[in-house]
Design an enzyme around this catalytic site. Sequence first.
Site, short mmCIF file in Angstrom:
data_model
loop_
_atom_site.label_atom_id
_atom_site.label_comp_id
_atom_site.label_asym_id
_atom_site.label_seq_id
_atom_site.Cartn_x
_atom_site.Cartn_y
_atom_site.Cartn_z
N ASP A 148 0.86 -1.19 0.00
CA ASP A 148 0.00 0.00 0.00
C ASP A 148 0.89 1.24 0.00
O ASP A 148 1.79 1.38 0.85
CB ASP A 148 -0.91 0.00 1.23
CG ASP A 148 -1.94 1.10 1.17
OD1 ASP A 148 -2.97 0.90 0.50
OD2 ASP A 148 -1.70 2.16 1.79
N GLU A 205 -4.57 2.46 -4.50
CA GLU A 205 -3.12 2.53 -4.33
C GLU A 205 -2.55 1.25 -3.74
O GLU A 205 -1.41 1.22 -3.28
CB GLU A 205 -2.76 3.72 -3.43
CG GLU A 205 -3.13 3.55 -1.97
CD GLU A 205 -4.56 3.97 -1.65
OE1 GLU A 205 -4.86 4.21 -0.47
OE2 GLU A 205 -5.37 4.07 -2.60
N ASP A 242 -1.69 9.53 -10.40
CA ASP A 242 -1.57 8.51 -11.46
C ASP A 242 -0.12 8.29 -11.83
O ASP A 242 0.32 7.16 -12.05
CB ASP A 242 -2.36 8.94 -12.69
CG ASP A 242 -3.86 8.91 -12.46
OD1 ASP A 242 -4.30 8.29 -11.46
OD2 ASP A 242 -4.60 9.50 -13.28
N HIS A 275 -4.90 14.53 -9.04
CA HIS A 275 -5.02 13.12 -9.40
C HIS A 275 -4.05 12.73 -10.52
O HIS A 275 -3.64 11.56 -10.61
CB HIS A 275 -6.45 12.82 -9.82
CG HIS A 275 -7.41 12.83 -8.68
ND1 HIS A 275 -7.55 11.78 -7.80
CD2 HIS A 275 -8.28 13.79 -8.24
CE1 HIS A 275 -8.47 12.05 -6.89
NE2 HIS A 275 -8.94 13.28 -7.13
#
Length: 375
Positions: free
Chosen positions: A248, A291, A265, A261
Amino acid sequence: MTPSSQAGTRRSLQSLLLKRFGMAVGTYVLTGLLCGVGVFAGLFNAPPLAVLGIGALATFSQLVFLGLFLSRLNLRLADPSLTEPQVLVALLWLTALLSQFSEGRGSLLVMYMLILLFGVFQLPPKVFARCALVAFLGFAGLNLYEAYTLQLRAPRMALMQACVLAVVLVWLCLFASYAQAMRQRMRQRRFALQAHQDTLRGMMRQLEDLAATDELTGLCNRRHFLRLASCELENLRGDRQHGLALLDLDHFKRINDIHGHAAGDRVLQTFAAVARACLRDGDVVARYGGEEFVLLLPNTEADQFTACCERLREAFSRAEPLGVQVANLSVSIGMTLLSADDDLDEALQRADQALYQAKRDGRNRCAATWEDVDA
């Protein structure tokens, strides 16, 4: 096409051509039987020895064709079936045979059609018309010669027979042209169908790739990973073990909130590139969701698995996403080991518990379920 497949194709073609040649030989045999009936009925002008001589020469011609097929010299020719030569030779012998009939010549005209039917589906229309013209000229020339030498007993019957033969040959030429056009159309449709099938297969492969791949990172998606992991677990034997880890990215929500965002990405793509560089061939990494990522290392030990995860964690902490100024990248990793009698869902739960332990211990670290057992 490989040499072995080409050889197989040639063998298949030669086998088919030999079967067609066998049909031609069968036609000669049937004609010989009809000649026997003619001899018995006394319909020949010449003595039986002349008929036997024609039969012997016809047999020799077929042995020549058989030698070409058995030696495979026919495969070097433009038409390996030798259809036109076989048709022309058969027409020659039939005309020579008809010259020996005194009566009943018209009853054997059907053999002209039988010989030409042998080339309806094989010969091009112009070549077929040429063979039909040879047949007509042979029969008409035979009757004209007998009329010139005053040997023709029934001129009107001979004229009628020649006209009937001409009509039938014209019809056969038209039918051969139609058959060749249909064959060409079917070949084009077959090629078109083959092209459509190739296109469909390509689209199916693309769909399979899309269904198995995460669009953003290019890694396996969750569904495909679970299918691969299940297969690997089923094939696990003896005391071998697989390494399973959940990963994670730390503070990923903060990256999205601060940098947007698009930056998030780019961070996900950077992690995917780092993971590919750190793993062996045969190791599987997939995007598990958001993620979160999942990792499977087949045939590994606890220390090897830990070293691999630590190497991945350190490499990601040093990574610099292109075009994005994001500092302090880190990932938390929860590890477990899969054995032959394990359940994949339970193993994922163990890895998830280890991941939460890594989060609680301050993130940017690896935690393992076997460490709890040792403790």
